[in-house]
Each structure stands twice: as structure tokens, then as C-alpha cells.
Scaffold this motif. Structure first.
Motif, PDB file in Angstrom:
ATOM      1  N   SER A  42     -13.147  46.459  33.163  1.00 57.56           N
ATOM      2  CA  SER A  42     -13.067  45.092  33.672  1.00 57.56           C
ATOM      3  C   SER A  42     -14.370  44.608  34.272  1.00 57.56           C
ATOM      4  CB  SER A  42     -11.957  44.998  34.723  1.00 57.56           C
ATOM      5  OG  SER A  42     -12.305  45.723  35.887  1.00 57.56           O
ATOM      6  N   GLY A  43     -15.262  45.533  34.633  1.00 59.11           N
ATOM      7  CA  GLY A  43     -16.504  45.169  35.297  1.00 59.11           C
ATOM      8  C   GLY A  43     -16.413  45.179  36.798  1.00 59.11           C
ATOM      9  N   ALA A  44     -15.214  45.454  37.352  1.00 58.33           N
ATOM     10  CA  ALA A  44     -15.078  45.527  38.803  1.00 58.33           C
ATOM     11  C   ALA A  44     -15.788  46.741  39.374  1.00 58.33           C
ATOM     12  CB  ALA A  44     -13.590  45.567  39.183  1.00 58.33           C
ATOM     13  N   GLU A  45     -15.958  47.790  38.557  1.00 58.08           N
ATOM     14  CA  GLU A  45     -16.688  48.986  38.950  1.00 58.08           C
ATOM     15  C   GLU A  45     -17.658  49.342  37.827  1.00 58.08           C
ATOM     16  OE1 GLU A  45     -14.080  52.158  40.757  1.00 58.08           O
ATOM     17  OE2 GLU A  45     -12.530  50.911  39.855  1.00 58.08           O
ATOM     18  N   GLY A  46     -18.577  50.252  38.139  1.00 52.12           N
ATOM     19  CA  GLY A  46     -19.454  50.759  37.106  1.00 52.12           C
ATOM     20  C   GLY A  46     -20.749  49.991  36.977  1.00 52.12           C
ATOM     21  N   PRO A  47     -21.502  50.266  35.911  1.00 55.85           N
ATOM     22  CA  PRO A  47     -22.852  49.707  35.761  1.00 55.85           C
ATOM     23  C   PRO A  47     -22.887  48.282  35.239  1.00 55.85           C
ATOM     24  CG  PRO A  47     -22.361  51.093  33.882  1.00 55.85           C
ATOM     25  CD  PRO A  47     -21.165  51.194  34.797  1.00 55.85           C
ATOM     26  N   GLY A  48     -21.744  47.740  34.809  1.00 58.23           N
ATOM     27  CA  GLY A  48     -21.754  46.426  34.185  1.00 58.23           C
ATOM     28  C   GLY A  48     -22.147  46.529  32.719  1.00 58.23           C
ATOM     29  N   ARG A  49     -22.365  45.386  32.084  1.00 58.25           N
ATOM     30  CA  ARG A  49     -22.658  45.340  30.649  1.00 58.25           C
ATOM     31  C   ARG A  49     -24.008  44.710  30.393  1.00 58.25           C
ATOM     32  NH1 ARG A  49     -17.963  46.277  27.337  1.00 58.25           N
ATOM     33  NH2 ARG A  49     -16.128  46.593  28.658  1.00 58.25           N
ATOM     34  N   ASP A  50     -24.628  45.103  29.268  1.00 58.49           N
ATOM     35  CA  ASP A  50     -25.926  44.556  28.915  1.00 58.49           C
ATOM     36  C   ASP A  50     -25.749  43.252  28.138  1.00 58.49           C
ATOM     37  OD1 ASP A  50     -25.173  45.248  26.332  1.00 58.49           O
ATOM     38  OD2 ASP A  50     -26.354  47.090  26.311  1.00 58.49           O
ATOM     39  N   ALA A  51     -26.846  42.733  27.610  1.00 57.67           N
ATOM     40  CA  ALA A  51     -26.810  41.441  26.926  1.00 57.67           C
ATOM     41  C   ALA A  51     -25.935  41.476  25.679  1.00 57.67           C
ATOM     42  CB  ALA A  51     -28.227  41.011  26.559  1.00 57.67           C
ATOM     43  N   ASP A  52     -25.759  42.650  25.071  1.00 57.60           N
ATOM     44  CA  ASP A  52     -24.933  42.778  23.873  1.00 57.60           C
ATOM     45  C   ASP A  52     -23.466  43.007  24.185  1.00 57.60           C
ATOM     46  OD1 ASP A  52     -27.158  42.487  22.238  1.00 57.60           O
ATOM     47  OD2 ASP A  52     -27.614  44.630  22.321  1.00 57.60           O
ATOM     48  N   GLY A  53     -23.126  43.084  25.455  1.00 57.47           N
ATOM     49  CA  GLY A  53     -21.742  43.331  25.837  1.00 57.47           C
ATOM     50  C   GLY A  53     -21.376  44.793  25.952  1.00 57.47           C
ATOM     51  N   SER A  54     -22.340  45.687  25.747  1.00 54.78           N
ATOM     52  CA  SER A  54     -22.079  47.121  25.863  1.00 54.78           C
ATOM     53  C   SER A  54     -22.268  47.574  27.307  1.00 54.78           C
ATOM     54  CB  SER A  54     -23.018  47.913  24.957  1.00 54.78           C
ATOM     55  OG  SER A  54     -22.839  47.561  23.608  1.00 54.78           O
ATOM     56  N   LEU A  55     -21.608  48.656  27.667  1.00 54.23           N
ATOM     57  CA  LEU A  55     -21.788  49.221  28.999  1.00 54.23           C
ATOM     58  C   LEU A  55     -23.228  49.673  29.173  1.00 54.23           C
ATOM     59  CD1 LEU A  55     -18.495  51.323  29.261  1.00 54.23           C
ATOM     60  CD2 LEU A  55     -19.040  49.244  30.533  1.00 54.23           C
ATOM     61  N   ASP A  56     -23.800  49.381  30.317  1.00 56.57           N
ATOM     62  CA  ASP A  56     -25.216  49.643  30.564  1.00 56.57           C
ATOM     63  C   ASP A  56     -25.401  51.079  31.034  1.00 56.57           C
ATOM     64  OD1 ASP A  56     -27.857  49.073  30.638  1.00 56.57           O
ATOM     65  OD2 ASP A  56     -27.809  47.871  32.465  1.00 56.57           O
ATOM     66  N   LEU A  57     -25.212  52.025  30.115  1.00 55.60           N
ATOM     67  CA  LEU A  57     -25.315  53.440  30.459  1.00 55.60           C
ATOM     68  C   LEU A  57     -25.722  54.255  29.245  1.00 55.60           C
ATOM     69  CD1 LEU A  57     -22.509  54.384  29.034  1.00 55.60           C
ATOM     70  CD2 LEU A  57     -21.495  53.906  31.239  1.00 55.60           C
ATOM     71  N   ASP A  58     -26.095  55.505  29.514  1.00 56.24           N
ATOM     72  CA  ASP A  58     -26.490  56.442  28.450  1.00 56.24           C
ATOM     73  C   ASP A  58     -25.452  57.544  28.234  1.00 56.24           C
ATOM     74  OD1 ASP A  58     -29.053  55.157  28.219  1.00 56.24           O
ATOM     75  OD2 ASP A  58     -29.666  56.219  30.033  1.00 56.24           O
ATOM     76  N   LEU A  59     -24.693  57.863  29.283  1.00 57.22           N
ATOM     77  CA  LEU A  59     -23.704  58.934  29.211  1.00 57.22           C
ATOM     78  C   LEU A  59     -22.477  58.516  30.000  1.00 57.22           C
ATOM     79  CD1 LEU A  59     -22.648  61.881  28.766  1.00 57.22           C
ATOM     80  CD2 LEU A  59     -23.920  62.510  30.833  1.00 57.22           C
ATOM     81  N   LEU A  60     -21.306  58.668  29.388  1.00 60.04           N
ATOM     82  CA  LEU A  60     -20.040  58.394  30.062  1.00 60.04           C
ATOM     83  C   LEU A  60     -19.148  59.623  29.957  1.00 60.04           C
ATOM     84  CD1 LEU A  60     -18.048  56.499  31.501  1.00 60.04           C
ATOM     85  CD2 LEU A  60     -17.280  55.727  29.241  1.00 60.04           C
ATOM     86  N   VAL A  61     -18.670  60.100  31.105  1.00 64.28           N
ATOM     87  CA  VAL A  61     -17.715  61.202  31.161  1.00 64.28           C
ATOM     88  C   VAL A  61     -16.375  60.623  31.579  1.00 64.28           C
ATOM     89  CG1 VAL A  61     -17.147  63.415  32.210  1.00 64.28           C
ATOM     90  CG2 VAL A  61     -19.548  62.811  31.808  1.00 64.28           C
ATOM     91  N   VAL A  62     -15.386  60.677  30.699  1.00 68.58           N
ATOM     92  CA  VAL A  62     -14.048  60.180  31.001  1.00 68.58           C
ATOM     93  C   VAL A  62     -13.188  61.363  31.412  1.00 68.58           C
ATOM     94  CG1 VAL A  62     -12.010  59.004  30.129  1.00 68.58           C
ATOM     95  CG2 VAL A  62     -14.271  58.239  29.419  1.00 68.58           C
ATOM     96  N   LEU A  63     -12.783  61.371  32.673  1.00 69.12           N
ATOM     97  CA  LEU A  63     -11.891  62.406  33.189  1.00 69.12           C
ATOM     98  C   LEU A  63     -10.438  62.015  32.894  1.00 69.12           C
ATOM     99  CD1 LEU A  63     -13.688  62.621  36.637  1.00 69.12           C
ATOM    100  CD2 LEU A  63     -14.146  64.044  34.635  1.00 69.12           C
ATOM    101  N   ASP A  64      -9.521  62.958  33.041  1.00 63.55           N
ATOM    102  CA  ASP A  64      -8.101  62.694  32.760  1.00 63.55           C
ATOM    103  C   ASP A  64      -7.934  62.093  31.365  1.00 63.55           C
ATOM    104  OD1 ASP A  64      -7.591  63.360  35.514  1.00 63.55           O
ATOM    105  OD2 ASP A  64      -8.187  61.320  36.039  1.00 63.55           O
ATOM    106  N   ALA A  65      -8.677  62.605  30.392  1.00 66.60           N
ATOM    107  CA  ALA A  65      -8.682  62.023  29.049  1.00 66.60           C
ATOM    108  C   ALA A  65      -7.299  61.980  28.392  1.00 66.60           C
ATOM    109  CB  ALA A  65      -9.660  62.784  28.159  1.00 66.60           C
ATOM    110  N   PRO A  66      -6.361  62.919  28.666  1.00 66.34           N
ATOM    111  CA  PRO A  66      -5.038  62.788  28.049  1.00 66.34           C
ATOM    112  C   PRO A  66      -4.311  61.500  28.419  1.00 66.34           C
ATOM    113  CG  PRO A  66      -5.352  65.025  28.866  1.00 66.34           C
ATOM    114  CD  PRO A  66      -6.509  64.212  29.367  1.00 66.34           C
ATOM    115  N   GLN A  67      -4.753  60.814  29.485  1.00 66.37           N
ATOM    116  CA  GLN A  67      -4.089  59.573  29.893  1.00 66.37           C
ATOM    117  C   GLN A  67      -4.601  58.356  29.143  1.00 66.37           C
ATOM    118  OE1 GLN A  67      -1.418  60.035  31.828  1.00 66.37           O
ATOM    119  NE2 GLN A  67      -2.119  62.145  31.522  1.00 66.37           N
TER     120      GLN A  67
END
Length: 725
Positions: free
Chosen positions: A418-443
């Protein structure tokens, strides 16, 4: 007497071939489904005109789906030479064209420009002001005239007039005419069942109404697919769907399905089946002879699953950005312990990596995140809920008491999207990051997983980490399990066991064994009971007296977990008894008093534990994970429950110092190995089991695995990504 399972857990336990049976089990009130629809339909808006996390998430999901559809349309159109290139390839093509046209000399075009310094990972946005859960924005409340018109039609057909606002919102403009033309459209409203829609249709249509009505067959088909989604399936095999239609009194099930397909209300797929030991087909003739299964599904889940497969294939087939030299990554891996080093080495050279393990294994994604920040990557972690987020952030702080950038780079999945947390998005609409670790992935269900993968920029790395033995997602799909089975990317299994007697007990349950475990420090206590009434009495005694006195864990840090909301020992009965003992009061604010423990559900599949602070004209004021939340009066009943007792699905992603698991005799039918593993695994120091199911508990652990879900992700991935061997 039977325990009433919550809709989410009922969905997990549903048989793949009988979607209607799964819906029947949780049908008495369909309370959870109504809450989900209310939360999803109403959205939220923050004070001072700011969007709340829930509404922002819905808006972000809509925009992301539009972006996905545009990308798919672009793939199907003609490709202009060089139009699909990006990054270095696009720059090289532009340079070649500039030289060919004589616009620039070659020596200046191909000179290497000075590199801009890498920007540091930004701090997460913190919002101290209260977040309002007031309904506003899309979808807007239906006009009063439309509600009045719908109410008149409902009254004429003998349906509850209280449904009018919901019907008007779901059907949109012209809802009154739509209902008169097709009374079975009432089935599109959450909680309405076919027999209720049939009665409504008979009252409106009279002799014209019959079980063979084409409109009825089409509506029941869509309703069954919705029930299948609640049970976790992204699609249904055609024989299962036609059999369920026959059970619902549809005379010509095949025609009903074809009518739904012709109207665009469902989609059909033919997925080839590879028999064991056979090689993939190499010619069209061989492909034509291969067996296929015919599946029918709703468009929203089909689109999400296809987008997810595309996003995963892009990650697997692309080369990650070269952030840091190979020697730097190897030094970081050598400095880590055991399988944490394996995880870092896998992430160094792959765009997608899976990591499995129990609670203790969280130390390995934490080591990866710290190493990534040390190499200059913009790295973030996202947990299923705020409890998991805060626990992981605290884990990141342990080697660095002052915190550091890694500890600040943790969000929830919903907040990240939603953009309420995290790095936000770049001009292309992608998350502004290089690495994302998603915990609790079975959910992760298919829709959330598709949004995550499509939001990642080219060259980014994704790590999905979680415990494969816990309950699957509330929404449709089994993304993590499908990826583990597909073996399309590196998989790193943690060798870090959960410690102590509780770790030994839960590890045994994971492999189907309910072992006798020595617990000299009273880490595990079994409390036998004869009936549900005694189970409630002993639970209150444990939470309020025995656990604080013998274990030293106060009542506010003890969580009760039970299989369902209803029944004599469900969450309603337990919460009423616990409130009377721990925080008695008249319940002046919609049944709540200041100090009550609650669980707030701002959107389907999300449960935020918290406490009631106060109530006023604005609504019920809550404190959830340190954030102030205001729930308007009209939404309290559908979005807020007391929270001393939770179901296992509500407790996923959380851990408490002490847990009391309540298993009354009527819970035997809903127990499974994933349920027991999840419930028992929420305890950190102490577990009490109020045991009234006798041999049903060991039988569930040894003989009742997770019910299968019908999904298309493995088939969609197969032609795009080769198996990793």
C-alpha cells in the motif's frame, strides 16, 4: 454439538472436489465471510484526508492490476524493434543509432559516465496520527434512492430488507432492475445461499421460476466457484464443478457451466498432465495425445495466478544486479553460521530463493539482511502482520543494540504494497529496493504474491521464507508449497532447530509424531477435561491464576487458541468468560470496554491484536501494535472481536510467552496436523493443552495432513522455468 470453524480454517480443510460441502461446514452464520466483505467493500480513510493503510492497500492493488493488464496487452501486440529493451541494452541501442545517424561521434557516445553515488535505504515512514477506519472513497456508499428501491424489491420477494445497502453496493447502478430481471443475482451478496436466492426468485417470478432456469444455473456456478476460492482453490476441475451443481439441483450442469463461460463470468482452462516418468512433448502430435484436465475458475484468480507465474519466471530467468563483487558476497557468507551462509551464497547469484525452517531459523534471514545492507543493497523484509514485523525487527537489533539500518527496514506485506510502510515506489511504479525477504511466506495467497512479484524492479532479488508445516493462506492458492514442489530455484533448508521441550514437541508434530516430551520446567502441561463447560472453566483458571503463579507469565501475555468461533468452547464463549474474569464491564461501546483485548480485521485475512482505549463520537479507539486506530460505530460489529481467545489462523505469524490451546471434544472433526502444528508452535515459554478430544489429537497429527488445493501455478511455471533438478 459441533465446534463452528471460522471460515478461513473451514476453507483450509475443504475437499477439492466438493466446494459446496466445504461451504456447508462453515455455513450456519457465514460470519467470517460477511466480515470480509464488509471490510473489503468499505475500505478506510485517515483523518485530515489521508488514506488509511487498508484503503491505500486496496487502491494499490487496483492500480497494480491495471499495470499487470497493460503489460499483458503489450506482450500480445506487435513489438517495435528495440521497444522492449531497458537498462543497458536500451542505452546501447540508442548509442548505436546515434552513431549510425551521425548525430554523435563514436568516441563520445561510448565513454563511461561518472557513476552517481548509491543512495542509502530510506527510513520507513512513521505516522503518529490515528488511522481512521471510516468508510470512504471507492467503493462509495450507494445512493439513498438506490437503497430504497432495492429495499422495496427485497421486501416484495421476502428477503431481509437489511441487505439493501449491501445489494445496492454489490450490484451497482440499476440494482433494482437487475434483481427483477434476474433474482438469482442476490447470490452475489456474501452470506446469501442458493436456497435463499431460490425463495426470493419464486416470490418475484411465480410460476416462471424453476430449477432449470438458465439464470439460476449460471448464478449457482459462479457461487460455487466463490465457495471454492474460500476453500483455497484457484480453480475447480470440471467434474467436481458439475457434480456440485447436480447436488444443488441444477438439471443440466454442463449447460450451466457453458452459460457462465459464454457470459464471461468464469474462464475455462485445459492444462496438460505429465504422467510420471514421461518426457515433455516435443511435437504438436505428441502434445495433442497428452492427457489434460479441464479447469474452471474466476477471472480475478486466473489473472493473479498467471501474473504470479510471469513475475516468478522473470525473477528466475533474469540476472540479479551486481551489487558487490563475488568476493564480497563470499566473505559475508563465510562470516555467517551454517545454513545462513548457504542462504547468502544462494541469494548472491539468483533472483528467487526459498528458505524453510521453524521459528529459530528467522536468524538466517536476519543475517542475510544485515549482510545485504553491508554490501550497499537497499534490502527490506516484510512479515505477514505487525507482531511478526516487530519480532523480526527486534531480532535484527540483537547484534546491534543501537538498531542500525537493517532493523529499520522491516514492514508488513500489506503496508509494503500500500505504501504505508517500506521504501515506496520508483518512477516506474516498482518498489524502490534491491532485495526483498518475505517472511511467513505460506500466508501469501495468489493475489498478494502476484502483487509482490510484479512490484519488484528488474534485477531485484526475492527471498520467500517460512515454515512449510503451518496452516496455508486464508485466500486462494498455496504459493509457497507449489514453489517448493516445482523446484525451479534454490531451496535452503535451515538446520537450526527450535530449542527446548517446546521445540522438540513441535518438530515431532511436523513429521507426524506426537511425542512424549520431558518438560522439567513445566514448559508443557496437559489438562484433561470431560466436556466443553469444564474446558472453559479450566481455561479461565489457567490464564488468570495458574500460569501467572506457576510460570510467571501474566494474563496479558498469555494467548488462548481454539479451533473455531462458535460452539460451547469457541472464541465467543471463551472471550466472554475471560472478559468477565479479567476485565469485567457492561460493554457500553458495542460490547467493549476500555482495556479489553481485541483483534481488529481491517481487511480479509488480516487480524491485528490490540486493546480498546476509549470510545467517543468518532468511534471505537484501539491501540494495535502501537498504532492508534479509530473504528466507526457502524463497523465495530463486523471488524472487531474480543481477543483473549483467537483461532489458529488469526494467531499465525504471532508468538506469545504462554499459550493455552483449547481442544473440546467437539473439535475433533476440524483438527489436522497443520492446525495442531500452528497452534502449539505459537508458544515461546509455556504451552497448556486443555485436552478433551482423547485419541483424536494423535490421530490428527499422524493421519490428517493439509487438505489439497486445486491450483494452476505449477502448470503455468513449467513452460517458462526449467526445474532446478
Amino acid at each position: 454439538m459441533s465446534t463452528e470453524p471460522e471460515p478461513a480454517e473451514d476453507a483450509v480443510d475443504a475437499e477439492p472436489g466438493t466446494p459446496d460441502a466445504a461451504a456447508e461446514d462453515g455455513a450456519p452464520e457465514r460470519e467470517g465471510a460477511q466480515e470480509a466483505a464488509s471490510a473489503e467493500g468499505e475500505g478506510a480513510q485517515a483523518e485530515s484526508g489521508q488514506l488509511s493503510e487498508t484503503e491505500a492497500e486496496l487502491l494499490a492493488q487496483r492500480l497494480e492490476r491495471e499495470r499487470i493488464e497493460r503489460r499483458k496487452a503489450e506482450r500480445q501486440g506487435p513489438i517495435e524493434s528495440g521497444a522492449k529493451l531497458s537498462g543497458k541494452a536500451a542505452e546501447l541501442l540508442a548509442a548505436v543509432r546515434a552513431v549510425e545517424s551521425g548525430e554523435k561521434p563514436a568516441r563520445t557516445v561510448f565513454s563511461e559516465p561518472d557513476r552517481a553515488p548509491r543512495r542509502p535505504a530510506p527510513e520507513p515512514v512513521r505516522r503518529p496520527q490515528p488511522v481512521s477506519a471510516e468508510a470512504a472513497g471507492p467503493p462509495a456508499a450507494p445512493p439513498a434512492e438506490a437503497v430504497r428501491a432495492v429495499r422495496a424489491v427485497l421486501a416484495e420477494g421476502g428477503a431481509p430488507e437489511a441487505l439493501a445497502p449491501q445489494v445496492a453496493a454489490v450490484l451497482g447502478e440499476g440494482a433494482e432492475e437487475m434483481l427483477r430481471a434476474d433474482p438469482w443475482q442476490l447470490l452475489r451478496v456474501t452470506g446469501v445461499r442458493p436456497e435463499q436466492a431460490d425463495g426470493f426468485a419464486r416470490a418475484l417470478l411465480g410460476p416462471e421460476c424453476g430449477p432449470d432456469d438458465e439464470r439460476r444455473g449460471r448464478a449457482v456456478t459462479v457461487w460455487l466457484l466463490e465457495q471454492a476460492a474460500l476453500a483455497g482453490h484457484t480453480a475447480l476441475e470440471m467434474p467436481a464443478l458439475t457434480a456440485a451443481l447436480a447436488q444443488r439441483g441444477v438439471p443440466d450442469a454442463d449447460s450451466a457451466v457453458q452459460n457462465a463461460l459464454a457470459e464471461g463470468e468464469a474462464l475455462v482452462f485445459q492444462d496438460a498432465l505429465d504422467e510420471p516418468g514421461t518426457q515433455p512433448a516435443e511435437t504438436a502430435e505428441e502434445d495433442a495425445d497428452r492427457p489434460v484436465r479441464v479447469l474452471v475458475g474466476l477471472e480475478r484468480y486466473a489473472l493473479a495466478e498467471e501474473s504470479l507465474a510471469d513475475g516468478l519466471a522473470r525473477l528466475v530467468n533474469s540476472v540479479p544486479k551486481q551489487d558487490g563483487s563475488g568476493a564480497d558476497w563470499e566473505r559475508a557468507a563465510a562470516a555467517a553460521e551454517g545454513s545462513a551462509g548457504e542462504l547468502i551464497r544462494a541469494v548472491a547469484s539468483h533472483g528467487l530463493v526459498l528458505h524453510t525452517g521453524g521459528d529459530a531459523s528467522l536468524a538466517e534471514p536476519a543475517a542475510l539482511l544485515r549482510a545485504a545492507h553491508g554490501l550497499g543493497l537497499r534490502a527490506w523484509a516484510a512479515a505477514h502482520g505487525p507482531i511478526g514485523r516487530d519480532r523480526f525487527a527486534a531480532l535484527l537489533c540483537r547484534p546491534e543494540p543501537a538498531g542500525g539500518p537493517a532493523a529499520a527496514s522491516v514492514a508488513t506485506v500489506a503496508g509494503l504494497l500500500s505504501g504505508a510502510e517500506g521504501p515506496g515506489r520508483d518512477a516506474d511504479g516498482s518498489l524502490d529496493l534491491d532485495l526483498l525477504v518475505v517472511l511467513d511466506a505460506p500466508q501469501l495467497d495468489v493475489e498478494a504474491a502476484a502483487l509482490v512479484t510484479e512490484s519488484l524492479p528488474d534485477g531485484a532479488r526475492l527471498v520467500l521464507a517460512g515454515d512449510p508445516n503451518v496452516l496455508w493462506s486464508v485466500g486462494p492458492g498455496r504459493v509457497f508449497a507449489d514453489l517448493l514442489a516445482a523446484r525451479i530455484c534454490p531451496q535452503v533448508a535451515s538446520r537450526r532447530p527450535d530449542p527446548g521441550p517446546l521445540g522438540e514437541l513441535v518438530s515431532g508434530i511436523g513429521v507426524g509424531e506426537l511425542n512424549q516430551v520431558e518438560a522439567p520446567g513445566k514448559e508443557i502441561v496437559i489438562v484433561p477435561v470431560r466436556d466443553a463447560g469444564e474446558a472453559v472453566h479450566r481455561t479461565v483458571q489457567l490464564v488468570a491464576d495458574s500460569v501467572p503463579r506457576a510460570i510467571g507469565v501474566p494474563a496479558e501475555e498469555t494467548q488462548v487458541i481454539t479451533p473455531g468461533h462458535g460452539g460451547a468452547a469457541g472464541t465467543r464463549a471463551l472471550n466472554a468468560a475471560l472478559k468477565e474474569r479479567l476485565n469485567p464491564g457492561p460493554g457500553r461501546f458495542g460490547g467493549f470496554d476500555p482495556g479489553d483485548r481485541i483483534v481488529y480485521s481491517p481487511a480479509p485475512g488480516r487480524a491485528l491484536p490490540g486493546r480498546v482505549v476509549r470510545a467517543d463520537a468518532e468511534g471505537l479507539h484501539l491501540s494495535c501494535a502501537g498504532e492508534a486506530v479509530v473504528v466507526p460505530k457502524e463497523r465495530v460489529e463486523s471488524c472487531v472481536r474480543h481477543g483473549w481467545a483467537l483461532t489458529a489462523h488469526q494467531a499465525v505469524g504471532g508468538r506469545w510467552p504462554a499459550v493455552v490451546v483449547v481442544l473440546p471434544g467437539d473439535a475433533a472433526q476440524v483438527l489436522s496436523r497443520p492446525w495442531v502444528y500452528t497452534a502449539f508452535g505459537r508458544a515461546e515459554r509455556h504451552l497448556s493443552v486443555v485436552h478433551g478430544v482423547e485419541q483424536a489429537l494423535p490421530r490428527a497429527v499422524s493421519e490428517v495432513p493439509a487438505k489439497p488445493r486445486t491450483t494452476r501455478l505449477p502448470v503455468l511455471l513449467a513452460p517458462q522455468v526449467p526445474a532446478a533438478g
